[in-house]
Design a protein around this motif. Sequence first.
Motif, PDB file in Angstrom:
ATOM      1  N   TYR A 108       0.752  -1.218  -0.073  1.00 29.62           N
ATOM      2  CA  TYR A 108      -0.037   0.120  -0.095  1.00 29.62           C
ATOM      3  C   TYR A 108       0.903   1.279  -0.007  1.00 29.62           C
ATOM      4  O   TYR A 108       1.937   1.249   0.495  1.00 29.62           O
ATOM      5  CB  TYR A 108      -0.838  -0.019   1.424  1.00 29.62           C
ATOM      6  CG  TYR A 108      -1.885  -1.182   1.130  1.00 29.62           C
ATOM      7  CD1 TYR A 108      -2.872  -1.065   0.547  1.00 29.62           C
ATOM      8  CD2 TYR A 108      -1.412  -2.355   1.908  1.00 29.62           C
ATOM      9  CE1 TYR A 108      -3.801  -2.335   0.666  1.00 29.62           C
ATOM     10  CE2 TYR A 108      -2.154  -3.509   1.944  1.00 29.62           C
ATOM     11  CZ  TYR A 108      -3.598  -3.439   1.005  1.00 29.62           C
ATOM     12  OH  TYR A 108      -4.170  -4.675   1.211  1.00 29.62           O
ATOM     13  N   SER A 109       0.234   2.351  -0.440  1.00 24.86           N
ATOM     14  CA  SER A 109       1.148   3.822  -0.490  1.00 24.86           C
ATOM     15  C   SER A 109      -0.224   4.624   0.117  1.00 24.86           C
ATOM     16  O   SER A 109      -1.356   4.278  -0.036  1.00 24.86           O
ATOM     17  CB  SER A 109       1.590   4.020  -1.751  1.00 24.86           C
ATOM     18  OG  SER A 109       2.462   3.117  -2.369  1.00 24.86           O
ATOM     19  N   TYR A 110       0.363   5.928   0.446  1.00 23.33           N
ATOM     20  CA  TYR A 110      -0.723   6.819   0.854  1.00 23.33           C
ATOM     21  C   TYR A 110       0.027   8.291   0.585  1.00 23.33           C
ATOM     22  O   TYR A 110       1.333   8.484   0.440  1.00 23.33           O
ATOM     23  CB  TYR A 110      -1.017   6.833   2.338  1.00 23.33           C
ATOM     24  CG  TYR A 110       0.154   7.213   3.338  1.00 23.33           C
ATOM     25  CD1 TYR A 110       0.179   8.395   4.056  1.00 23.33           C
ATOM     26  CD2 TYR A 110       1.142   6.487   3.509  1.00 23.33           C
ATOM     27  CE1 TYR A 110       0.865   8.773   4.792  1.00 23.33           C
ATOM     28  CE2 TYR A 110       2.306   6.696   4.382  1.00 23.33           C
ATOM     29  CZ  TYR A 110       1.976   7.899   5.069  1.00 23.33           C
ATOM     30  OH  TYR A 110       3.159   8.280   6.042  1.00 23.33           O
ATOM     31  N   SER A 111      -0.837   9.257   0.530  1.00 22.34           N
ATOM     32  CA  SER A 111      -0.433  10.469   0.369  1.00 22.34           C
ATOM     33  C   SER A 111      -1.114  11.348   1.247  1.00 22.34           C
ATOM     34  O   SER A 111      -2.250  11.179   1.832  1.00 22.34           O
ATOM     35  CB  SER A 111      -0.629  10.944  -1.205  1.00 22.34           C
ATOM     36  OG  SER A 111      -2.156  11.070  -1.304  1.00 22.34           O
ATOM     37  N   LEU A 112      -0.352  12.599   1.831  1.00 20.51           N
ATOM     38  CA  LEU A 112      -1.025  13.500   2.716  1.00 20.51           C
ATOM     39  C   LEU A 112      -0.465  15.217   2.277  1.00 20.51           C
ATOM     40  O   LEU A 112       0.344  15.104   1.473  1.00 20.51           O
ATOM     41  CB  LEU A 112      -0.054  13.540   3.920  1.00 20.51           C
ATOM     42  CG  LEU A 112      -0.362  12.198   4.927  1.00 20.51           C
ATOM     43  CD1 LEU A 112       0.690  12.018   6.147  1.00 20.51           C
ATOM     44  CD2 LEU A 112      -1.922  12.092   5.392  1.00 20.51           C
ATOM     45  N   GLU A 172       4.279  11.728   0.266  1.00 22.49           N
ATOM     46  CA  GLU A 172       3.798  10.452  -0.279  1.00 22.49           C
ATOM     47  C   GLU A 172       4.879   9.204   0.131  1.00 22.49           C
ATOM     48  O   GLU A 172       5.979   9.451   0.329  1.00 22.49           O
ATOM     49  CB  GLU A 172       3.892  10.651  -1.761  1.00 22.49           C
ATOM     50  CG  GLU A 172       3.088   9.331  -2.405  1.00 22.49           C
ATOM     51  CD  GLU A 172       2.935   9.398  -3.950  1.00 22.49           C
ATOM     52  OE1 GLU A 172       3.608   8.429  -4.673  1.00 22.49           O
ATOM     53  OE2 GLU A 172       2.348  10.462  -4.400  1.00 22.49           O
ATOM     54  N   GLY A 173       4.334   8.281   0.632  1.00 29.65           N
ATOM     55  CA  GLY A 173       5.127   7.122   1.320  1.00 29.65           C
ATOM     56  C   GLY A 173       4.384   5.950   1.208  1.00 29.65           C
ATOM     57  O   GLY A 173       3.224   5.666   0.997  1.00 29.65           O
ATOM     58  N   MET A 174       5.032   4.785   1.962  1.00 29.84           N
ATOM     59  CA  MET A 174       4.102   3.564   2.291  1.00 29.84           C
ATOM     60  C   MET A 174       3.901   3.652   3.921  1.00 29.84           C
ATOM     61  O   MET A 174       4.650   4.070   4.534  1.00 29.84           O
ATOM     62  CB  MET A 174       5.136   2.527   2.046  1.00 29.84           C
ATOM     63  CG  MET A 174       5.546   2.261   0.469  1.00 29.84           C
ATOM     64  SD  MET A 174       6.344   0.846   0.330  1.00 29.84           S
ATOM     65  CE  MET A 174       7.857   0.726   1.034  1.00 29.84           C
ATOM     66  N   PRO A 175       2.882   2.991   4.299  1.00 30.07           N
ATOM     67  CA  PRO A 175       2.439   2.930   5.844  1.00 30.07           C
ATOM     68  C   PRO A 175       3.466   1.957   6.320  1.00 30.07           C
ATOM     69  O   PRO A 175       3.812   1.204   5.766  1.00 30.07           O
ATOM     70  CB  PRO A 175       1.078   2.424   5.821  1.00 30.07           C
ATOM     71  CG  PRO A 175       1.173   1.672   4.402  1.00 30.07           C
ATOM     72  CD  PRO A 175       1.662   2.577   3.401  1.00 30.07           C
ATOM     73  N   ARG A 176       3.773   2.427   7.649  1.00 27.04           N
ATOM     74  CA  ARG A 176       4.640   1.395   8.535  1.00 27.04           C
ATOM     75  C   ARG A 176       3.798   0.607   9.194  1.00 27.04           C
ATOM     76  O   ARG A 176       2.535   0.774   9.501  1.00 27.04           O
ATOM     77  CB  ARG A 176       5.437   2.347   9.513  1.00 27.04           C
ATOM     78  CG  ARG A 176       6.499   3.344   8.627  1.00 27.04           C
ATOM     79  CD  ARG A 176       7.605   2.349   8.451  1.00 27.04           C
ATOM     80  NE  ARG A 176       8.616   2.102   9.526  1.00 27.04           N
ATOM     81  CZ  ARG A 176       9.444   3.106  10.215  1.00 27.04           C
ATOM     82  NH1 ARG A 176       9.619   4.328   9.246  1.00 27.04           N
ATOM     83  NH2 ARG A 176      10.209   2.871  10.936  1.00 27.04           N
ATOM     84  N   SER A 177       4.035  -0.566   9.314  1.00 23.10           N
ATOM     85  CA  SER A 177       3.455  -1.649  10.082  1.00 23.10           C
ATOM     86  C   SER A 177       3.242  -1.461  11.568  1.00 23.10           C
ATOM     87  O   SER A 177       4.001  -0.568  12.193  1.00 23.10           O
ATOM     88  CB  SER A 177       3.858  -3.104  10.077  1.00 23.10           C
ATOM     89  OG  SER A 177       3.321  -3.891  10.913  1.00 23.10           O
TER      90      SER A 177
END
Length: 325
Positions: free
Chosen positions: A245-249, A261-266
């Motif tokens: 998954y990826s996300y943007s803020l 923009e990056g990948m969520p951390r577990s």
Amino acid sequence: MDLDSIECVSFSDGMDEDEIHLLHHHHSEFSSTKPRNGTTNHNNSVGPTVIAPATSVHELLECPVCTNSMYPPIHQCHNGHTLCSTCKTRVHNRCPTCRQELGDIRCLALEKVAESLELPCKYYSLGCPEISPYYSKLKHETVCNFRPYGCPYAGSECSVVGDIPFLVAHLRDDHKVDMHTGCTFNHRYVKSNPREVENATWMLTVFHCFGQYFCLHFEAFQLGMAPVYMAFLRFMGDENEARKYSYSLEVGGNGRKLMWEGMPRSVRDSHRNVRDSHDGLIIQRSIALFISGGDRKELKLRVTGRIWKEQQNPDARVCLPNLCS
């Protein structure tokens, strides 16, 4: 709840011809004598023996002080009583059984016995089918996919652990966090006294999309001498799944815009580790106040963003965003 109305404020565990059966040192960890998937070892070849519950060998390998399984070096007194190396120091070099002074005697026979054994993972009752050599068991358990997750709520010292569905219900019912469905978000962060960075509460919102759960954090803290605000996303699952998954803020206002923009951390990775790694959108207080506009005495930030799932295109060999409507 209307997302635009969200406001953050301040608050401070018999022997037969083929098998030796052993119970792991935590008796409560096993509810039956074989793994959930029904796996048993009927191999009569010479080699390490798969262990199922029984008491005699278990008692030999259990430290009488801490009751944990003992690993080399295993110490013994002149009368043959054993204990683990950690507890040898804790009992001030005196045998906890006979009170005789402990020397530096190793119980090599017991260490050899342990080396020949294999044990189920301590997360057996949670579904792990793994059976490991005695001396490899601890290493496996530190990375076992069946180990429970810790509560991702960082606003208090919460020690609750469990699987993801349990933690989602815990966050909703006990921590009263906002729960939303969908992969886009639009939050407003309002603080009447932005100077109180040390006591500024952080905001946590849980999102359900793509059949998974995500935690959106937004908080204030000191980065060195500078007060900053930070927004970042965590995935409620393991790291290998988080990479899908990826996300943007985006934070904007007063004609200005900051994006991340990056990948969520577990959530396997602690909240503090993620925050201290600066893996998210960081906004200096001066910039945040400027974006807020007005007389700079009140902080008003709008945080928007989206989550998407990366899908591999076998022809182009690139990841295409599978956007949620």
